[in-house]
Design a protein around this motif. Structure first.
Motif, mmCIF file in Angstrom:
data_model
loop_
_atom_site.group_PDB
_atom_site.id
_atom_site.type_symbol
_atom_site.label_atom_id
_atom_site.label_comp_id
_atom_site.label_asym_id
_atom_site.label_seq_id
_atom_site.Cartn_x
_atom_site.Cartn_y
_atom_site.Cartn_z
ATOM 1 N N VAL A 175 -61.117 -60.347 6.620
ATOM 2 C CA VAL A 175 -60.813 -59.509 7.773
ATOM 3 C C VAL A 175 -62.071 -58.798 8.290
ATOM 4 O O VAL A 175 -62.170 -58.515 9.477
ATOM 5 C CB VAL A 175 -59.681 -58.509 7.423
ATOM 6 N N GLN A 176 -63.049 -58.547 7.418
ATOM 7 C CA GLN A 176 -64.278 -57.887 7.867
ATOM 8 C C GLN A 176 -65.031 -58.715 8.905
ATOM 9 O O GLN A 176 -65.850 -58.170 9.639
ATOM 10 C CB GLN A 176 -65.174 -57.548 6.688
ATOM 11 N N SER A 177 -64.726 -59.999 9.004
ATOM 12 C CA SER A 177 -65.387 -60.843 10.001
ATOM 13 C C SER A 177 -64.618 -60.888 11.322
ATOM 14 O O SER A 177 -65.068 -61.507 12.282
ATOM 15 C CB SER A 177 -65.558 -62.269 9.461
ATOM 16 N N TYR A 178 -63.450 -60.212 11.400
ATOM 17 C CA TYR A 178 -62.628 -60.217 12.601
ATOM 18 C C TYR A 178 -63.192 -59.257 13.640
ATOM 19 O O TYR A 178 -63.720 -58.195 13.301
ATOM 20 C CB TYR A 178 -61.196 -59.767 12.298
ATOM 21 N N SER A 179 -63.013 -59.586 14.902
ATOM 22 C CA SER A 179 -63.301 -58.634 15.974
ATOM 23 C C SER A 179 -62.211 -57.563 15.954
ATOM 24 O O SER A 179 -61.159 -57.736 15.323
ATOM 25 C CB SER A 179 -63.303 -59.344 17.327
ATOM 26 N N SER A 180 -62.414 -56.464 16.679
ATOM 27 C CA SER A 180 -61.394 -55.421 16.728
ATOM 28 C C SER A 180 -60.109 -55.968 17.349
ATOM 29 O O SER A 180 -59.009 -55.625 16.926
ATOM 30 C CB SER A 180 -61.887 -54.195 17.489
ATOM 31 N N GLY A 181 -60.239 -56.844 18.340
ATOM 32 C CA GLY A 181 -59.059 -57.442 18.958
ATOM 33 C C GLY A 181 -58.275 -58.311 17.989
ATOM 34 O O GLY A 181 -57.042 -58.278 17.967
ATOM 35 N N MET A 182 -58.978 -59.080 17.168
ATOM 36 C CA MET A 182 -58.303 -59.918 16.176
ATOM 37 C C MET A 182 -57.589 -59.060 15.139
ATOM 38 O O MET A 182 -56.455 -59.357 14.743
ATOM 39 C CB MET A 182 -59.313 -60.846 15.493
ATOM 40 N N ALA A 183 -58.248 -57.987 14.713
ATOM 41 C CA ALA A 183 -57.649 -57.105 13.703
ATOM 42 C C ALA A 183 -56.384 -56.449 14.243
ATOM 43 O O ALA A 183 -55.370 -56.367 13.547
ATOM 44 C CB ALA A 183 -58.661 -56.047 13.256
ATOM 45 N N VAL A 184 -56.425 -55.989 15.491
ATOM 46 C CA VAL A 184 -55.240 -55.323 16.043
ATOM 47 C C VAL A 184 -54.125 -56.332 16.300
ATOM 48 O O VAL A 184 -52.948 -56.017 16.106
ATOM 49 C CB VAL A 184 -55.576 -54.502 17.302
ATOM 50 N N ARG A 185 -54.461 -57.542 16.674
ATOM 51 C CA ARG A 185 -53.434 -58.579 16.842
ATOM 52 C C ARG A 185 -52.706 -58.824 15.521
ATOM 53 O O ARG A 185 -51.482 -58.864 15.465
ATOM 54 C CB ARG A 185 -54.057 -59.895 17.312
ATOM 55 N N LEU A 186 -53.500 -58.988 14.452
ATOM 56 C CA LEU A 186 -52.896 -59.234 13.150
ATOM 57 C C LEU A 186 -52.117 -58.010 12.685
ATOM 58 O O LEU A 186 -50.995 -58.139 12.180
ATOM 59 C CB LEU A 186 -53.965 -59.612 12.121
#
Length: 174
Positions: A100-111
Motif C-alpha cells: 500500500v505504501q506504493s499507492y497514490s493517495s487516490g488509490m488508497a482512498v479508493r481501496l
C-alpha cells in the motif's frame, strides 16, 4: 457535542480547519478516548478517516483487506466472498498485490472506501473521502452511499458543500 443518528440518516459535519471534526470522528471510531462524556455506538462501524488510515503500508492491498475485515469481525470466508467486489470497485486490480505504501493517495482512498462500505457497516464514518476522487469515482461513491443509507447511519465530513448537501439529511457545524 451531543447528537443522535439513526439508520437511514446522514450527518454532515462541517467547520473550519482545526474545529475538531476529525478528532470527533476518531473518538466515534474508538481511535482516541474522550476526556469526558460518553459515546454510545451500536453495531459495526466502518470508517475512512484519513487517506489510507487503518492500512499497514508494508502489506499489500489484498492483505490489508483481510486485516481490516477481520478487525470488523468478518470471517475469512466472508471476506473471500467480498474481496473481488472490493477490488473491482477500487479499480486497482493491477496493484492489489503491491504494498500500500506504493499507492497514490487516490488509490488508497479508493481501496479504503471499497473496504469500509463492502463490510456492510451499521455506522459509516467518512472524512473527506470524496476530496481526492475523480468524477467517476465520486459518482460510484454516491451510488454506494445512497444504497447504504437504507440500512446504515452515515457521518460525513467535507469542506465541499455540494457534497454535504447531496449526501446529508442533517448538518452540524463545529
Amino acid at each position: 457535542v451531543s447528537f443522535e443518528l439513526r439508520r437511514g440518516e446522514c450527518l454532515g459535519l462541517i467547520g473550519r480547519n482545526g474545529a475538531g471534526k476529525t478528532t470527533l470522528l476518531k473518538m466515534l471510531n474508538g481511535l482516541i478516548k474522550p476526556d469526558k462524556g460518553r459515546i454510545e455506538m451500536r453495531g459495526r462501524v466502518g470508517a475512512l478517516i484519513a487517506l489510507g488510515a487503518g492500512f499497514n503500508p508494508i502489506l499489500t492491498g489484498r492483505e490489508n483487506i483481510y486485516v481490516n475485515g477481520s478487525i470488523l469481525g468478518l470471517t475469512k470466508r466472508e471476506i473471500d466472498e467480498k474481496i473481488d467486489g472490493i477490488i473491482d470497485f477500487a479499480e486497482i486490480g493491477d496493484f492489489i498485490d503491491s504494498p500500500v505504501q506504493s499507492y497514490s493517495s487516490g488509490m488508497a482512498v479508493r481501496l479504503g472506501f471499497a473496504v469500509a462500505t463492502a463490510m456492510e457497516p451499521d455506522v459509516l464514518i467518512l472524512d473527506e473521502v470524496l476530496a481526492v476522487g475523480d468524477f467517476s469515482f465520486r459518482y460510484k461513491c454516491y451510488q454506494v452511499i445512497d444504497n447504504l443509507l437504507q440500512r446504515t447511519a452515515v457521518i460525513f465530513v467535507s469542506h465541499n458543500m455540494p457534497d454535504v448537501n447531496r449526501i446529508s439529511t442533517e448538518t452540524m457545524v463545529l
